[in-house]
Design a protein around this motif. Structure first.
Motif, mmCIF file in Angstrom:
data_model
loop_
_atom_site.group_PDB
_atom_site.id
_atom_site.type_symbol
_atom_site.label_atom_id
_atom_site.label_comp_id
_atom_site.label_asym_id
_atom_site.label_seq_id
_atom_site.Cartn_x
_atom_site.Cartn_y
_atom_site.Cartn_z
ATOM 1 N N ARG A 154 1.291 -5.678 -10.805
ATOM 2 C CA ARG A 154 0.251 -4.747 -11.248
ATOM 3 C C ARG A 154 -0.045 -3.771 -10.113
ATOM 4 O O ARG A 154 0.260 -4.031 -8.952
ATOM 5 N N TRP A 155 -0.603 -2.632 -10.479
ATOM 6 C CA TRP A 155 -0.935 -1.631 -9.487
ATOM 7 C C TRP A 155 -2.339 -1.101 -9.738
ATOM 8 O O TRP A 155 -2.855 -1.156 -10.859
ATOM 9 N N THR A 156 -2.965 -0.599 -8.673
ATOM 10 C CA THR A 156 -4.313 -0.049 -8.753
ATOM 11 C C THR A 156 -4.343 1.301 -8.050
ATOM 12 O O THR A 156 -3.899 1.417 -6.907
ATOM 13 N N PHE A 157 -4.826 2.304 -8.754
ATOM 14 C CA PHE A 157 -5.004 3.618 -8.149
ATOM 15 C C PHE A 157 -6.265 3.575 -7.288
ATOM 16 O O PHE A 157 -7.346 3.240 -7.763
ATOM 17 N N ILE A 158 -6.107 3.901 -5.991
ATOM 18 C CA ILE A 158 -7.230 3.798 -5.057
ATOM 19 C C ILE A 158 -7.969 5.115 -4.905
ATOM 20 O O ILE A 158 -9.203 5.160 -4.904
ATOM 21 N N GLY A 159 -7.232 6.214 -4.770
ATOM 22 C CA GLY A 159 -7.901 7.495 -4.595
ATOM 23 C C GLY A 159 -6.912 8.605 -4.337
ATOM 24 O O GLY A 159 -5.704 8.388 -4.218
ATOM 25 N N LEU B 151 0.865 -1.169 0.000
ATOM 26 C CA LEU B 151 0.000 0.000 0.000
ATOM 27 C C LEU B 151 0.903 1.220 0.000
ATOM 28 O O LEU B 151 1.679 1.425 0.941
ATOM 29 N N VAL B 152 0.832 2.011 -1.039
ATOM 30 C CA VAL B 152 1.753 3.137 -1.211
ATOM 31 C C VAL B 152 0.980 4.445 -1.141
ATOM 32 O O VAL B 152 -0.032 4.626 -1.828
ATOM 33 N N THR B 153 1.463 5.336 -0.294
ATOM 34 C CA THR B 153 0.959 6.706 -0.237
ATOM 35 C C THR B 153 2.002 7.611 -0.878
ATOM 36 O O THR B 153 3.155 7.650 -0.431
ATOM 37 N N ALA B 154 1.620 8.301 -1.936
ATOM 38 C CA ALA B 154 2.541 9.166 -2.679
ATOM 39 C C ALA B 154 2.128 10.617 -2.494
ATOM 40 O O ALA B 154 0.958 10.968 -2.661
ATOM 41 N N ARG B 155 3.111 11.440 -2.152
ATOM 42 C CA ARG B 155 2.855 12.873 -1.993
ATOM 43 C C ARG B 155 3.823 13.643 -2.870
ATOM 44 O O ARG B 155 5.029 13.427 -2.818
ATOM 45 N N GLY B 156 3.282 14.549 -3.680
ATOM 46 C CA GLY B 156 4.113 15.359 -4.554
ATOM 47 C C GLY B 156 4.498 14.611 -5.816
ATOM 48 O O GLY B 156 4.286 13.408 -5.958
ATOM 49 N N GLY B 157 5.085 15.348 -6.746
ATOM 50 C CA GLY B 157 5.517 14.752 -8.003
ATOM 51 C C GLY B 157 4.351 14.530 -8.957
ATOM 52 O O GLY B 157 3.206 14.351 -8.538
ATOM 53 N N GLN C 237 -2.610 0.547 -4.463
ATOM 54 C CA GLN C 237 -2.415 -0.837 -4.027
ATOM 55 C C GLN C 237 -1.580 -1.532 -5.095
ATOM 56 O O GLN C 237 -1.874 -1.452 -6.289
ATOM 57 N N ILE C 238 -0.515 -2.206 -4.645
ATOM 58 C CA ILE C 238 0.445 -2.800 -5.579
ATOM 59 C C ILE C 238 0.616 -4.277 -5.257
ATOM 60 O O ILE C 238 0.828 -4.644 -4.099
ATOM 61 N N ARG C 239 0.522 -5.099 -6.282
ATOM 62 C CA ARG C 239 0.836 -6.514 -6.116
ATOM 63 C C ARG C 239 2.268 -6.735 -6.604
ATOM 64 O O ARG C 239 2.569 -6.500 -7.775
ATOM 65 N N PRO C 240 3.167 -7.164 -5.717
ATOM 66 C CA PRO C 240 4.568 -7.323 -6.118
ATOM 67 C C PRO C 240 4.753 -8.488 -7.082
ATOM 68 O O PRO C 240 4.034 -9.491 -7.019
ATOM 69 N N ALA C 241 5.709 -8.363 -7.947
ATOM 70 C CA ALA C 241 6.027 -9.423 -8.902
ATOM 71 C C ALA C 241 6.949 -10.468 -8.302
ATOM 72 O O ALA C 241 7.058 -11.580 -8.831
ATOM 73 N N LEU C 242 7.631 -10.120 -7.206
ATOM 74 C CA LEU C 242 8.634 -11.003 -6.616
ATOM 75 C C LEU C 242 8.388 -11.145 -5.124
ATOM 76 O O LEU C 242 7.891 -10.226 -4.471
ATOM 77 N N SER C 243 8.745 -12.301 -4.588
ATOM 78 C CA SER C 243 8.780 -12.447 -3.141
ATOM 79 C C SER C 243 10.011 -11.705 -2.619
ATOM 80 O O SER C 243 10.920 -11.352 -3.378
ATOM 81 N N PHE C 244 10.068 -11.475 -1.312
ATOM 82 C CA PHE C 244 11.242 -10.819 -0.749
ATOM 83 C C PHE C 244 12.496 -11.659 -0.990
ATOM 84 O O PHE C 244 13.573 -11.125 -1.253
ATOM 85 N N GLU C 245 12.357 -12.981 -0.902
ATOM 86 C CA GLU C 245 13.513 -13.844 -1.145
ATOM 87 C C GLU C 245 14.003 -13.720 -2.579
ATOM 88 O O GLU C 245 15.211 -13.655 -2.843
ATOM 89 N N GLU C 246 13.071 -13.678 -3.540
ATOM 90 C CA GLU C 246 13.455 -13.531 -4.941
ATOM 91 C C GLU C 246 14.057 -12.142 -5.196
ATOM 92 O O GLU C 246 15.018 -12.012 -5.956
ATOM 93 N N GLN C 247 13.490 -11.139 -4.567
ATOM 94 C CA GLN C 247 13.947 -9.773 -4.812
ATOM 95 C C GLN C 247 15.334 -9.527 -4.230
ATOM 96 O O GLN C 247 16.164 -8.851 -4.832
ATOM 97 N N LEU C 248 15.588 -10.086 -3.060
ATOM 98 C CA LEU C 248 16.828 -9.787 -2.341
ATOM 99 C C LEU C 248 17.846 -10.917 -2.389
ATOM 100 O O LEU C 248 18.923 -10.790 -1.815
#
Length: 228
Positions: free
Chosen positions: A66-71, A43-49, A80-91
């Motif tokens: 994939r990502w979904t704009f909530i509001g 869940l990402v909160t973006a401010r600015g930009g 809301q973002i569904r990651p493409a990788l697990s933490f183990e795969e990513q790191l």
């Protein structure tokens, strides 16, 4: 008593650091939602930009499925973002101790704020004990780069150094302004003592106590115990 810590984890392999690099003018606050299987939703909160630039970066990111704009409210947007990788795969290529990474998920801690930066994550967390914080910080010291910014006991709001007495503050400030801590030193302990109207031995003890207090509040909690 628990601890509240603010710290930076410098690891470019952490999720969404590439997005933060692409939209450096935006502030990205990340929450992990762990009730959706092995891969938590982001869940990402973006401010600015610019909104368009952020969404383009999300679409291009290798770690976003994939990502979904909530509001939106004014310049604050929620995704809301569904990651493409697990933490183990990513790191996996960056972290030497994947079992230790899994253990962090069950640590006696609550990470309440994650700000995504191009170099890694800035975090604020509550830790049930000094041992819980030590285990957490040692993992990231060994596998990436960990920089402590503030450490206090829960219930306290003071920044490091607020545990000093007024006299210790005065001694440190006087010694600093007179150049006692410069390399090379520009003044002597006797000169500092004269300025404070104290004996040199009293000033020496006061400075040692103040330095010990600062070390205990800042860097000491991140050190591994000495082997015996």
């Amino acid at each position: 008593m628990g601890l509240v810590a603010e710290f930076e984890i410098h690891c470019e392999a952490l999720p969404l650091t590439g997005v933060a690099a692409d939209v450096s003018e935006a502030t990205l606050i990340l929450e992990l939602q762990f009730n959706h299987g092995n891969r938590p939703l982001f869940l990402v909160t973006a401010r600015g930009g610019p909104q368009r630039d952020l969404e383009h970066a999300l679409s291009a990111a290798h770690d976003v499925e994939r990502w979904t704009f909530i509001g939106q409210a004014e310049d604050t947007r929620r995704y809301q973002i569904r990651p493409a990788l697990s933490f183990e795969e990513q790191l996996g290529d960056e972290i030497d101790e994947l079992t230790g990474l899994k253990a962090l998920a069950t640590a006696e801690a609550i990470i309440e704020r994650i700000e995504v930066r191009d170099y890694g994550w800035n975090q604020t967390g509550w830790f049930a004990s000094r041992n819980a914080f030590t285990d957490f910080s040692h993992f990231w010291q060994h596998n990436a780069s960990f920089q402590l910014r503030r450490l206090t006991q829960d219930g306290e709001t003071e920044p490091p150094g607020e545990g000093l007495t007024d006299r210790q503050h005065e001694a440190l400030r006087t010694a600093y302004e007179l150049g006692y801590f410069d390399i090379p030193r520009r003044t002597s302990l006797e000169d500092v003592a004269t300025e404070l109207d104290l004996s040199a031995s009293s000033v020496s003890e006061r400075l040692r106590r103040a330095q010990t207090q600062l070390i205990e509040e800042t860097v000491a909690p991140t050190w591994p115990p000495l082997s015996t």
